[in-house]
Design a protein around this motif. Structure first.
Motif, short mmCIF file in Angstrom:
data_model
loop_
_atom_site.label_atom_id
_atom_site.label_comp_id
_atom_site.label_asym_id
_atom_site.label_seq_id
_atom_site.Cartn_x
_atom_site.Cartn_y
_atom_site.Cartn_z
N THR A 190 1.49 -3.34 -14.50
CA THR A 190 1.27 -4.64 -13.57
C THR A 190 0.51 -4.07 -12.47
OG1 THR A 190 3.15 -5.63 -14.33
CG2 THR A 190 2.23 -6.58 -12.28
N VAL A 191 -0.73 -4.76 -12.17
CA VAL A 191 -1.34 -4.41 -10.97
C VAL A 191 -1.38 -5.86 -9.86
CG1 VAL A 191 -3.80 -4.18 -9.85
CG2 VAL A 191 -2.95 -3.24 -12.32
N ARG A 193 -2.64 -6.97 -6.33
CA ARG A 193 -3.82 -6.69 -5.42
C ARG A 193 -3.82 -7.87 -4.30
NH1 ARG A 193 -9.88 -7.82 -7.19
NH2 ARG A 193 -9.93 -8.53 -5.05
N GLU A 203 -7.85 -2.38 -8.49
CA GLU A 203 -8.01 -2.90 -9.99
C GLU A 203 -8.73 -2.27 -11.04
OE1 GLU A 203 -9.47 -7.10 -12.18
OE2 GLU A 203 -8.85 -7.17 -9.81
N LYS A 207 -8.14 -0.04 -14.45
CA LYS A 207 -8.73 -0.44 -15.79
C LYS A 207 -9.40 1.07 -16.30
CE LYS A 207 -12.42 -3.49 -17.22
NZ LYS A 207 -13.57 -4.30 -17.07
N TRP A 219 -1.26 -4.85 -19.69
CA TRP A 219 -1.44 -4.70 -18.41
C TRP A 219 -1.76 -6.16 -17.94
CZ3 TRP A 219 -6.20 -4.15 -14.85
CH2 TRP A 219 -7.25 -4.23 -15.80
N GLN A 220 -1.57 -6.43 -16.67
CA GLN A 220 -1.95 -7.74 -16.26
C GLN A 220 -2.26 -7.42 -14.67
OE1 GLN A 220 1.12 -10.52 -15.63
NE2 GLN A 220 2.86 -9.10 -15.25
N VAL A 221 -3.02 -8.38 -14.04
CA VAL A 221 -3.30 -8.43 -12.60
C VAL A 221 -2.72 -9.65 -12.03
CG1 VAL A 221 -5.29 -8.03 -11.05
CG2 VAL A 221 -5.45 -6.91 -12.98
N THR A 223 -3.04 -11.57 -8.09
CA THR A 223 -3.86 -11.44 -6.92
C THR A 223 -3.13 -12.32 -5.76
OG1 THR A 223 -5.80 -11.55 -7.98
CG2 THR A 223 -5.90 -12.14 -5.60
#
Length: 232
Positions: A190-191, A193, A203, A207, A219-221, A223
């Motif tokens: 999990t990112v 940012r 990010e 990647k 994986w997921q981002v 924000t």
């Protein structure tokens, strides 16, 4: 006309945003986590952005390009002056956020830390630490924990946490993150940012690390806005 102008190597760009901040003319913008020369007529060909780039992604080339338009640059600066900070980086724009606290100045209820390991800085963490085995990995820009009030509960809990700031730290995270992912049994990534452009660097590093590791890992981002909300 044939003239000297900058060239940006997208493969080398880590998305830190330093070149965009260094470009006084506003010729460079961060798009999808990468530095992009969006206005050739704003580029004066002097290269203030070159020494700002930590990965050597910017060079000069001589090619056909519109002439440098100083008057257009000055007009654009006047239009943007009210909205942007003096350095031109939206991520450093000053804002005051109102929060409720008790009379002592502390929050009304203490929060238990959910951090599961130490160290947590990307630069300091050992590549083969035992806690990476079967880990749910959280890779977060360091400002996120300050901006988002329930960060420990909603993100750190149940995760091995790595933090960093691509704008302030030297070098690129991708190589070390590749080693961590390739050499350990990571279950998911999990990112987290911030919404500011320079956070695209973290990010982008994740990647590239996932791609270089040769592994297929979910994986997921997520924000976080500067006022502490999840925006995607």
């Amino acid at each position: 006309m044939l003239r000297k102008i900058i060239k940006i190597d997208e493969d080398k760009c880590n998305g830190c945003g330093a070149c965009a901040a260094a470009c006084h003319e506003g010729a460079i913008e961060m798009i999808n986590g990468k530095a992009t020369l969006t206005r050739e007529d704003y580029c004066d060909g002097l290269g203030d952005c070159l020494p700002a780039c930590p990965t050597g992604a910017i060079t000069f080339e001589e090619r056909e390009a519109p002439a440098y338009d100083e008057e257009a640059v000055l007009r654009a600066k006047k239009q943007q002056a009210a909205a942007k900070s003096p350095c031109g980086c939206l991520g450093t724009q000053a804002r005051q956020l109102n929060r409720r606290t008790d009379v002592s100045g502390r929050s009304a209820a203490p929060v238990t830390s959910r951090l599961m390991q130490w160290p947590c800085q990307i630069k300091l963490v050992p590549v083969n630490a035992p806690y990476f085995e079967s880990a749910n990995l959280l890779i977060a820009a360091d400002c996120t924990a300050y901006a988002y009030g329930s960060f420990h509960q909603d993100f750190i809990r149940g995760h091995i946490t790595l933090i960093g700031c691509p704008k302030l730290d030297e070098g690129d995270y991708a190589e070390k993150l590749t080693q961590i992912i390739a050499n350990n049994n990571i279950r998911k990534v999990t990112v987290v940012r911030m919404e500011v452009p320079c956070c695209g660097g973290i990010e982008n590093a994740v990647k590239r690390a996932l791609q270089a590791s040769g592994k297929f890992i979910p994986w997921q981002v997520v924000t976080i806005s500067t006022d502490g909300k999840i925006i995607d």
